[in-house]
Write an enzyme that holds these catalytic residues in place. Structure first.
Site, PDB file in Angstrom:
ATOM      1  N   LYS A   1       2.296  -4.094 -15.035  1.00 18.84           N
ATOM      2  CA  LYS A   1       2.623  -3.529 -14.176  1.00 18.84           C
ATOM      3  C   LYS A   1       2.175  -2.675 -13.083  1.00 18.84           C
ATOM      4  O   LYS A   1       1.804  -2.343 -12.293  1.00 18.84           O
ATOM      5  CB  LYS A   1       4.194  -3.549 -13.605  1.00 18.84           C
ATOM      6  CG  LYS A   1       4.682  -3.183 -12.409  1.00 18.84           C
ATOM      7  CD  LYS A   1       3.908  -4.529 -11.697  1.00 18.84           C
ATOM      8  CE  LYS A   1       4.398  -3.962  -9.661  1.00 18.84           C
ATOM      9  NZ  LYS A   1       5.191  -3.379  -9.272  1.00 18.84           N
TER      10      LYS A   1
ATOM     11  N   HIS B   1      -1.123  -3.106 -12.704  1.00 23.37           N
ATOM     12  CA  HIS B   1      -1.273  -3.324 -11.390  1.00 23.37           C
ATOM     13  C   HIS B   1      -1.568  -3.090  -9.613  1.00 23.37           C
ATOM     14  O   HIS B   1      -1.909  -2.608  -8.607  1.00 23.37           O
ATOM     15  CB  HIS B   1      -0.350  -5.102 -11.086  1.00 23.37           C
ATOM     16  CG  HIS B   1      -0.021  -5.253 -10.155  1.00 23.37           C
ATOM     17  ND1 HIS B   1       0.942  -4.461  -9.149  1.00 23.37           N
ATOM     18  CD2 HIS B   1      -0.276  -6.693  -9.064  1.00 23.37           C
ATOM     19  CE1 HIS B   1       0.632  -5.259  -7.657  1.00 23.37           C
ATOM     20  NE2 HIS B   1       0.192  -6.315  -7.921  1.00 23.37           N
ATOM     21  N   ASN B   2      -0.059  -1.913  -9.954  1.00 22.51           N
ATOM     22  CA  ASN B   2      -0.122  -1.171  -8.570  1.00 22.51           C
ATOM     23  C   ASN B   2      -1.510   0.096  -8.646  1.00 22.51           C
ATOM     24  O   ASN B   2      -1.875   0.062  -7.428  1.00 22.51           O
ATOM     25  CB  ASN B   2       1.159  -0.447  -8.841  1.00 22.51           C
ATOM     26  CG  ASN B   2       2.125  -1.157  -8.154  1.00 22.51           C
ATOM     27  OD1 ASN B   2       2.160  -2.178  -8.655  1.00 22.51           O
ATOM     28  ND2 ASN B   2       2.934  -0.345  -8.042  1.00 22.51           N
TER      29      ASN B   2
ATOM     30  N   SER C   1       6.492  -7.623  -9.116  1.00 24.21           N
ATOM     31  CA  SER C   1       5.922  -7.913  -7.656  1.00 24.21           C
ATOM     32  C   SER C   1       6.016  -8.485  -6.828  1.00 24.21           C
ATOM     33  O   SER C   1       6.227  -9.575  -7.190  1.00 24.21           O
ATOM     34  CB  SER C   1       4.136  -7.569  -8.012  1.00 24.21           C
ATOM     35  OG  SER C   1       3.660  -7.157  -6.499  1.00 24.21           O
TER      36      SER C   1
ATOM     37  N   GLU D   1      -3.838  -2.299  -7.060  1.00 23.26           N
ATOM     38  CA  GLU D   1      -3.392  -1.635  -5.623  1.00 23.26           C
ATOM     39  C   GLU D   1      -3.777  -0.790  -4.700  1.00 23.26           C
ATOM     40  O   GLU D   1      -4.346  -1.187  -3.526  1.00 23.26           O
ATOM     41  CB  GLU D   1      -1.395  -2.053  -5.559  1.00 23.26           C
ATOM     42  CG  GLU D   1      -0.466  -1.675  -4.260  1.00 23.26           C
ATOM     43  CD  GLU D   1       0.669  -1.688  -4.695  1.00 23.26           C
ATOM     44  OE1 GLU D   1       1.264  -2.716  -5.063  1.00 23.26           O
ATOM     45  OE2 GLU D   1       1.251  -0.653  -4.380  1.00 23.26           O
TER      46      GLU D   1
HETATM   47  C1  6PG Z   1       4.980  -4.621  -5.516  1.00 22.80           C
HETATM   48  C2  6PG Z   1       4.953  -3.409  -5.118  1.00 22.80           C
HETATM   49  C3  6PG Z   1       5.535  -2.341  -5.249  1.00 22.80           C
HETATM   50  C4  6PG Z   1       5.720  -1.020  -5.319  1.00 22.80           C
HETATM   51  C5  6PG Z   1       5.136  -0.738  -3.377  1.00 22.80           C
HETATM   52  C6  6PG Z   1       5.333   0.949  -3.513  1.00 22.80           C
HETATM   53  O1  6PG Z   1       3.525  -4.962  -6.927  1.00 22.80           O
HETATM   54  O2  6PG Z   1       5.036  -4.867  -5.032  1.00 22.80           O
HETATM   55  O3  6PG Z   1       3.575  -2.508  -6.203  1.00 22.80           O
HETATM   56  O4  6PG Z   1       6.377  -2.184  -7.061  1.00 22.80           O
HETATM   57  O5  6PG Z   1       6.883   0.144  -5.557  1.00 22.80           O
HETATM   58  O6  6PG Z   1       4.375  -0.763  -3.106  1.00 22.80           O
HETATM   59  O7  6PG Z   1       4.687   1.869  -3.811  1.00 22.80           O
HETATM   60  P1  6PG Z   1       3.987   3.001  -3.000  1.00 22.80           P
HETATM   61  O8  6PG Z   1       5.298   3.796  -2.707  1.00 22.80           O
HETATM   62  O9  6PG Z   1       3.253   4.333  -4.950  1.00 22.80           O
HETATM   63  O10 6PG Z   1       3.006   3.259  -3.165  1.00 22.80           O
END
Ligand code: 6PG
Length: 485
Positions: free
Chosen positions: A185, A188-189, A130, A192
């Site tokens: 991960k 995490h997303n 990430s 996010e």
């Molecule tokens: C990270 C992000 C990354 C992710 C983008 C786009 O941890 O660096 O999570 O891995 O690919 O944030 O995600 P989306 O296109 O689903 O918004």
């Protein structure tokens, strides 16, 4: 004979090339390969040659250039390209060699690939990476999991290239076997997604209720970043609010079309929450909010037909801004509580021995959700690894209780004035549900038993004893078999 390379980077798009350079900065010699030979040429021309990196255009040459056990880090598109590449690599490898997949692969695929490669005497690691391009180049957060026999061969390079906290602690740690790294991960997303959605909701309230412009909001986000909301996402939002569109002179954010894209990790998090039965509504609402944003034309047409209440807010604006800050913090706590609750359920489902304190530790730096309060989350789980929910830890209990009056005012203001705030309101509903010793599920059970003889348990009888009532007087006394989906 040329010196063998320490590690192979397979895939030279933005993440692969950045990681290769980061690895090289730390004294390791990488060999690189791409299915596109022109990409290898470009990389070698721009940076590789000057650094003595080994550029290869044939897969066999790439594999032959590596020290054993070989460590091959793939940074390629998730999905079938990973399987296709594994198939080509396997015949070229020897027992004990390690393949690392650093893409955003689905954890189900990683579970399958670890088992497949281990059955061939090889090792497979699915690692979360990430922090985007900047992170990959200068210090990502790393969440590796898979064949644990691989970890002693990877630990130092992972620690060296990972983001470091102020005290030098690397944002990298072994997460667990099988698909655990990619699962972490993925969560995490998911977090996010909800962090981003809730910040967007705060922006919407400041814009619509309080009539603030992005320029008005910039100092607000900056100030928030100095306090308990301190995080990378708040920091970049402050920056975004200050950008002016060169074409029109308008705030750039207002010129951006309101339809959000997504690559699927938030959706997977929500799907997994449904699979393992973990309540993660705030994360799911953030995914649904992106879906809703995507139906732009339909919304534009609906806006002509459907009306809502008067949106203007006549109260104390400065007090409302502070309320929004508190609502955001309390909602954020619930979203992380859901993420960690989901991890706990998944650990049970997949037999992973997850260390929640260590996971919060990794997320403190380098990654997109890095935030000051991850230090508190780490402390909470370090104190009690079996903490069932973050909300029960004194730090978070106090924080939510302190903010809840403001949080309720904000959600109430959004609801009464018709500003959609799906993630913040679902976080509040999660909090109210979680702290309820009695939910109205008794009514659901009565209904299920009424129409389908699905039985119910009673409050005055031990758990596990099931009862059926002949509600109408003309139904049978036979109950349906009890099962849980
Ligand atoms: C990270 C992000 C990354 C992710 C983008 C786009 O941890 O660096 O999570 O891995 O690919 O944030 O995600 P989306 O296109 O689903 O918004």
């Amino acid at each position: 004979m040329t010196k063998k390379a320490d590690i192979g980077m397979l895939g030279l798009a933005v993440m692969g090339r950045s990681l290769a350079l980061n690895i090289n900065d730390h004294g390791y010699l990488p060999a690189v390969y791409s299915i596109d030979p022109a990409e290898v040429d470009r990389f070698m021309e721009a940076e590789g040659r000057a650094r003595n990196i080994t550029g290869t255009k044939e897969l066999a040459d790439f594999v032959a250039a590596l020290k054993r056990p070989r460590r091959i880090w793939m940074m390629i598109r998730a999905g079938s390209p990973v399987d296709e590449m594994i198939e080509k690599l396997v015949p070229l490898l020897d027992k004990g060699d390690i393949i690392i997949d650093g893409g955003n692969s689905n954890y189900h695929d990683t579970i399958r690939r670890v088992a497949l490669l281990e059955s061939k005497g090889l090792r497979f690691v699915g690692t979360g990476v990430s922090g985007g391009e900047e992170g990959a180049r200068h210090g990502p957060a790393l969440m590796p999991g898979g064949s644990s026999a691989a970890w002693p061969h990877l630990e130092s390079v992972f620690s060296d290239i990972a983001a470091k906290l102020k005290d030098g602690t690397p944002c990298s740690d072994w997460v667990g076997q099988s698909g655990a790294g990619h699962y972490v991960k993925m969560v995490h997303n998911g977090i996010e997604y909800s962090d981003m959605q809730m910040i967007a909701e705060a922006y919407a309230m400041m814009k619509h209720l309080l009539g603030m412009s992005p320029a008005d909001m910039q100092p607000v986000f900056k100030a928030w970043n100095e306090g308990e909301l301190n995080s990378y996402l708040i920091e970049i939002t402050a920056d975004i609010m200050g950008h002016v569109d060169e074409e029109t002179g308008q705030p750039l954010v207002e010129m951006i079309l309101d339809t959000a894209g997504q690559k699927g990790t938030g959706k997977w998090t929500s799907q997994s929450a449904l699979d393992v039965g973990a309540p993660a509504p705030t994360i799911a609402e953030a995914v649904f909010a992106r879906f809703m944003s995507a139906v732009k034309e339909e919304r534009v047409a609906a806006a002509q037909v459907l009306s809502g209440p008067d949106i203007t807010f006549s109260g104390d604006k400065a007090a409302m801004v502070e309320d929004i800050r508190q609502a955001l913090f309390a909602s954020k706590i619930c979203s992380y509580a859901q993420g960690f609750q989901l991890l706990r359920y998944a650990a049970g489902e997949y037999n992973w021995n997850l260390n929640y304190g260590a996971i919060a530790g990794i997320w403190r730096g380098g990654c997109i959700i890095r935030a000051g309060f991850l230090y508190n989350i780490k402390e909470a789980f370090d104190e009690n690894a079996d903490l069932p929910n973050l909300l029960l830890h004194p730090f978070f209990k106090e924080a939510v209780e302190r903010s809840q009056a403001a949080w309720r005012r904000v959600v109430a203001a959004a609801v009464t004035r018709g500003v959609p705030a799906p993630s913040m309101s679902s976080a509040l509903a999660y909090f109210d549900s979680y702290r309820s010793d009695r939910l109205p599920a008794n009514v659901l059970q009565a209904q299920r038993d009424y129409f389908g003889a699905h039985t119910y348990e009673r409050i005055d009888q031990p758990r596990g004893r099931f009862f059926h009532t002949n509600w109408t007087g003309h139904g049978g006394n036979v109950s349906a078999t009890t099962y849980t989906a």
